[in-house]
Design a protein around this motif. Structure first.
Motif: not given
Length: 1187
Positions: A623-632, A655-662, A705-709
């Protein structure tokens, strides 16, 4: 290639199946009697003890059994015989004891409630089923009730009762609204185990008209609904005096204060309680507390620890659950409720009881006549269960006696049994929480051995795994089993093999040499049986290239690789799974031989991808894990709280961090009043923070307004928060960049950078401008001006220092006292020129100027520096006055001296000095005149060689363009260059300064000469100019050469010339190779030691010769080339090569090998030199040159 083996049957064993097979083999061999043999009945299937039926369907009560002869069936109901023939609604299935009650056509399920028991009987005994309790399910309606509206203060606790109707089985409870949406629950609001809805404290948002409790009865698939409950939460601060006067405390729900308070328990009540649970069930303990702030619940077990793998927390830790509870879980459990104002605890004493459970259940017993045996029935429970025996369904105490049987508590001992001893025994273990019933027969048979496993069974096993060869058998007495390998093999020993009691042969680690035929032999006193078993060993399947962990950005493509190696006789199938399920049926997923490719990856594609390789014998996976990442994803649910004049608290939901911590949040604001549509940076907070205390400015209509990075970038902005207008206040700051500079000699211009709308803090922004002279005793003069950035004070004295301050103010008041700034009124041109100007001439090109500073009061402005104007007015050599363009040098600050570089030697200069301020220049100082001394001249402007003859050359030149003094004379040096490129003796000749033409006589004919020519003043010699020229050829020698050419018409001479030409060609090739290797001509070494006169002047009286260098063969000599200022000749100007001298020259050799003809350096042709030719030299001349 798939290997096909023609055998009757084959079996495949894998390591994962081996323990199961072994277990099954042991069970079957111990109990199973072939059905073709006489045996008592055995119950094979029956309905559960507690059987809840659906009253809308027919009742089916199962009872299946086997035996030889086939058994007959009968039933009891509530302890008495149930005559099914008398009830037309009841039928029994043929060959079975299963009953069907047809209540769908007529009849009611309640009529058939009761306790049923099935008996299966044949000539060898009777087996009985469990007591089956039949009850129809019930889903009653809620009783009608009138529910009053509940009104309570903000912060009070509340319990909304559910009290569902009693059903069978009990219903599942949940709370929803009229729209069938589940009500949100939290640490503050939660549902108890009894179905009630608990509020630790209420908030205004808890107000609603539709709190509805629902009861779902799964058995009948029905849902019942309670009447909606209306709740109104009000704040006392919101009540006006009239309402407060008309409401008494009793009109509110409860009487508790809405202020903060320590926790108290809503359930359970008191400080302690008790809980009893049965072994194997789920233990659920609950504590729900009220308080403000909302209490947090903690659990501990006194004198012990909670079991790690069996403990779970539910309902926001208000419920503690322990699964598969055992007697060891008994004890005291303490729940603690805590908030900022205190803590309380409650102790729950848990006792774990146990219904009977088996320690040893009785097993079927097969004996041959005369043998001995035992039946053991051993059970445990809390309290300890009572053991009782039955024989063929009748208590053993009233059953017929059997001399071979002896009862000893939970054990029956048989000795010297006979065929009449066959019977079915029942063991019953019971206590107050339940019972166990087991049937076990004693079957007395005399049977020779038989092997139940099919003959010639083929087993295929993976190498290095256990091989289990089955040999199921039966016989009475119990046969002994032996195994043999090969036709003539001896019995297999247990030091290498494992022989199980059920007949199975185990090879712990099968190897390739384990392949072969194995024979199983069963023997008892009545006979013998045997069976052949075949074993093949296969190579294991392996994944030699496994898929690897991947992190990809949304929208990209990812590939997983899986390469499988397997036994050549097995055909593997490779499949891919995602999160242990089949791949989505999506065209983006592509599977080929060794790869899985996922294109256009989206968020749902993240997970675990497993490559599974299956054969008929084994399977492997990787098995292998696929992590799909993107900007939050952008934050949402922005909320403003704690709104004060200068601060506000902003909270949001990430919002969802899309697998890359905020990593952080960026907060921006918009000022809708002053700069609508323009967003400014407010602050940043760490990624773990979802609230921020923001500092605000007065009189700003804020939106946030707020933006996540995260590591991939910044999210889109959130939706804007609600607007918040802060109150006006006096300005916090004054304008910056305050300056006071006059634009005219009689004014003072005060300027500043005004505040922007955001900084104004309120309407009516103005500025109070104040000024006074720095050195005077005047009071401050002030003027309030509108929102501008400049104010002009007129009628000021020229360039006087002023103290200036500018203060902001608005309708709410003044800003803090501003800082005082120093400024000056307008400047005017300086009135006085620098005095005592004098010049020191340093050398012919440099002079130093000194002057006295101008008094500051006379400058009448900011001193910028001093400016020197200087110009060349007259040449000392010609005494011819002419105008020269003036040059200017400016010296910054208060310097009183400066250097004038770049002057021309032997020149007459005039200068003056002026002071400079911000307005301009002052008057010039009196002119000062100075002269520069003589310098060395520049090189002569040109040098030409004209009218060459056999023994003379004429030189013409133009004087230096910059004599830099009075020319005293010219110096001419020249020397010949012979055919071997050596430099001859150097001749030094002095020429009067008034000459521009000179003829050299008595020179050698057809000789190249090099000339060095320069001018002199009293200061020394100037730069030299060089040139080369060649004297003409002797005509008599030319005629002799022509006659020699006539010999070429002779045949013998042609052959000789061909040989010579070949030799010349070889020599030229050798020379060419040597030159390409960077070698020097022999004279080069001498030249290094005796440089030419430009580099190292040669003594004129020693008569020695220099050498001519060819360091750069490809650079032609240029006519009129100059030498450096140090009178040296550059190598690149004087170097030449043998090839250069030989190409393009009409040159010939004498018989003695001397060179006659013009010497050429590959320079460009000029009209004055028409004697050059591009003809190649004749073979005769070439030959003479090598004689």
């Amino acid at each position: 290639m798939q290997l096909k083996i023609m055998m009757p049957k084959k079996k495949h064993l894998s390591a994962s199946r081996a323990p199961l097979i072994l277990f099954l083999c042991q069970m079957i061999s111990a109990l199973e009697v072939p059905l073709d043999l006489v045996q008592p009945p055995t119950i094979t299937q029956q309905s559960p003890k507690d059987y809840i039926i659906d009253p809308r369907e027919n009742i089916v009560i199962q009872c299946e059994a086997k035996g030889k002869p086939p058994p007959s069936f009968s039933w009891t109901r509530n302890g008495t015989h149930f005559d099914i023939d008398k009830d037309p609604l009841v039928t029994m299935k043929s060959g079975s004891g299963t009953l069907t009650v047809n209540i769908m056509s007529e009849g009611k399920a309640e009529t058939y409630e009761g306790v049923y028991q099935c008996t299966a009987r044949n000539e060898r005994g009777a087996a009985i089923s469990n007591n089956i309790v039949i009850r129809p399910s019930r889903s009653p309606l809620w009783t009608k009730e009138k529910l009053e509206r509940i009104t309570l203060r903000n912060g009070q606790s509340l319990v909304l009762p559910c009290r569902p109707p009693v059903g069978l089985p009990p219903p599942i409870i949940f709370w929803m609204d009229n729209s069938f949406q589940r009500l949100p629950q939290s640490e503050r609001v939660s549902q108890g185990l009894n179905g009630d809805l608990y509020f630790s404290n209420v908030l205004p948002e808890d107000t609603r008209e539709d709190y509805i409790c629902y009861a779902r009865f799964n058995h009948t698939q029905t849902i019942q609904q309670k009447q909606p409950i209306s709740v109104k939460v009000i704040s006392v601060d919101e009540l006006n005096d009239t309402i407060a006067a008309n409401l008494s405390d009793t009109e509110f729900y409860g009487a508790k204060s809405h202020r903060e308070r320590p926790p108290t328990f809503l359930t359970p009540e008191g400080n302690a309680s008790r809980k009893e649970e049965l072994r194997g069930n789920v233990l659920s303990l609950e504590c729900i507390a009220e308080g403000l702030p909302t209490p947090i619940i903690y659990w501990i077990k006194e004198d012990g620890t909670l079991p790690i793998n069996r403990t779970f927390y539910r309902n926001f830790k208000k419920t503690l659950q322990i699964v598969q509870v055992t007697e060891a879980d008994s004890g005291n459990y303490q729940c603690i409720a805590k908030n900022a104002l205190g803590a309380i605890h409650h102790i729950i004493s848990v006792t774990v009881k146990a219904a009977p459970y088996w320690i040893i259940a009785p097993q079927n017993l097969v004996l041959s006549p005369g043998e001995d045996g035992t039946l053991i029935c051993r059970a445990n429970g809390n309290p300890k269960p009572r053991i009782s025996w039955l024989l063929n369904g009748v208590p053993i105490e009233i059953a017929p006696d059997d001399p071979s049987r002896k009862i000893d508590g939970d054990t029956i001992i048989f000795s010297n049994v006979q065929e009449r001893s066959s019977a079915v025994y029942q063991c019953n273990a019971s206590n107050e929480y339940g019972y166990l019933l087991a049937n076990a027969f004693v079957n007395v048979l005399a049977e020779p051995p038989r092997i139940l496993t099919s003959a010639d069974t083929l087993y295929q096993v993976i190498a290095n795994r256990p091989a289990l060869l089955d040999c199921a058998f039966f016989g009475s007495p119990l046969p002994t089993i032996e195994w043999f390998k090969g036709a003539k093999g001896s019995a297999l020993r247990e030091d290498i093999y494992v022989l199980h009691e059920n007949g199975t042969l185990e090879i712990p680690v099968a190897q390739k040499d384990s392949t072969g035929t194995y024979t199983c032999v069963a023997r008892n006193k009545l006979g013998m049986a045997k069976n052949d078993i075949h074993l093949e060993i296969k190579d294991p399947t392996r994944i030699i290239k496994q898929p690897e962990y991947a992190v990809v950005q949304r929208g990209s493509t990812v590939s997983f690789e899986c390469i499988v190696k397997h036994d050549h006789t097995l055909i593997p199938t490779v499949m891919w799974l995602k999160d242990h399920r089949e791949l989505p049926s999506d065209g983006r997923f592509t599977v080929d031989k060794d790869h899985l490719v996922v294109a256009d990856v989206n968020d749902d594609d993240g997970g675990t991808y497993t490559c599974v390789a299956n054969t008929t014998l084994d399977n492997v996976s990787a098995s292998a894990v696929l992590s799909v990442v993107d900007v939050p994803n952008p934050p949402f649910d922005l909320e403003l709280t704690d709104q004060l004049d200068r601060s506000v608290q902003l909270s949001w939901t990430p919002g969802d961090d899309n697998n890359s911590p905020i990593s952080k949040f960026i907060i921006e604001y918009e000022d809708a009043m002053h700069e609508p549509g323009l967003w400014h940076h407010q602050t940043e907070v760490p990624g773990a923070q979802t609230t921020a205390q923001l500092k605000l400015s007065p009189y700003v209509n804020y939106s946030f307004r707020v933006m996540a990075v995260n590591s991939l970038g910044r999210s889109l902005p959130s939706e804007a928060s609600e607007q918040y207008l802060t109150k006006a206040a006096e300005p916090d700051k004054n304008p910056t960049a305050v300056e006071g500079l006059g634009s005219e000699p009689d004014n003072l211009v005060i300027t500043w950078k005004p505040l922007n709308g955001f900084e104004s803090n309120g309407p009516g922004l103005q500025y109070k401008v104040s000024w006074r002279q720095k050195d005077g005793d005047d009071e401050w003069t002030s003027m309030v001006v509108a929102d501008v950035s400049k104010y002009i004070v007129s009628g000021t004295p020229t360039f006087v220092p002023y103290l200036i301050k500018v203060q902001a103010l608005n309708d709410a008041g003044f800003a803090p006292e501003p800082a005082v700034v120093l400024g000056h009124s307008g400047e005017d041109l300086p009135m006085v020129a620098p005095g005592n100007v004098h010049v020191n001439v340093v050398n012919s090109t440099l002079a130093e100027v000194h002057w006295d500073p101008v008094p500051l009061k006379s400058i009448r402005g900011h001193l910028q520096g001093y400016r020197i104007y200087y110009w060349k007015a007259q040449s000392s050599s010609t005494r011819n006055r002419r105008h020269i363009e003036k040059k200017i040098l400016t010296f910054q600050g208060s310097k009183t001296h400066g250097m004038l570089p770049g002057l021309e030697p032997f020149s007459h200069y005039t200068l003056n000095v002026r002071v400079v301020n911000g307005k301009g220049e002052g008057p010039a100082s009196p002119d000062r005149v100075f002269n520069t001394p003589e310098g060395v001249p520049s090189a002569p402007s040109s040098l030409k060689i004209v009218n060459p003859t056999l023994d003379s050359l004429t030189l013409e030149w133009e004087p230096p363009s910059h004599p830099n003094g009075v020319l005293t004379e010219y110096t001419l040096k020249y020397q010949p260059i012979n055919s071997t490129h050596e430099l001859g003796p150097l001749v030094d000749l002095k020429i009067p300064a008034n000459k521009t033409r000179w003829t050299l006589k008595n020179l050698n004919f057809s000789t190249r000469y090099k000339f060095y020519f320069y001018a002199q003043t009293a200061a020394g010699s100037g730069n030299q100019i060089t040139e080369e020229a060649i004297t003409t050829v002797d005509e008599g020698k030319m005629a002799m050469a022509s006659r020699q050419v006539d010999i070429a018409t002779q045949g013998w001479f042609i052959g000789l010339m061909c040989a010579v030409a070949l030799l010349i060609l070889i020599l030229l090739i050798v020379c060419f190779i040597r030159r390409n290797k960077g070698g020097k001509y022999p004279v080069k070494e001498k030249e290094d030691a005796h440089a030419d006169p430009e580099i190292q002047p040669m003594k004129e009286d020693d008569g020695t010769f220099g050498e001519y260098s060819d360091a750069e063969d490809h650079k032609p000599l240029k006519k009129g080339s100059r030498t450096p200022s140090d009178r040296t000749v550059k190598k690149e100007d004087s170097d030449d090569s043998l090839v250069d001298y030989g190409e393009g020259v009409n040159g010939q050799f004498n018989e003695d090998g001397s060179f006659i003809g013009q010497y050429s350096g590959k320079k460009e042709k000029e009209p004055a030199e028409g004697n050059e030719s591009s003809e190649a030299p004749s073979p005769v001349n070439a030959m003479n040159s090598f004689v």
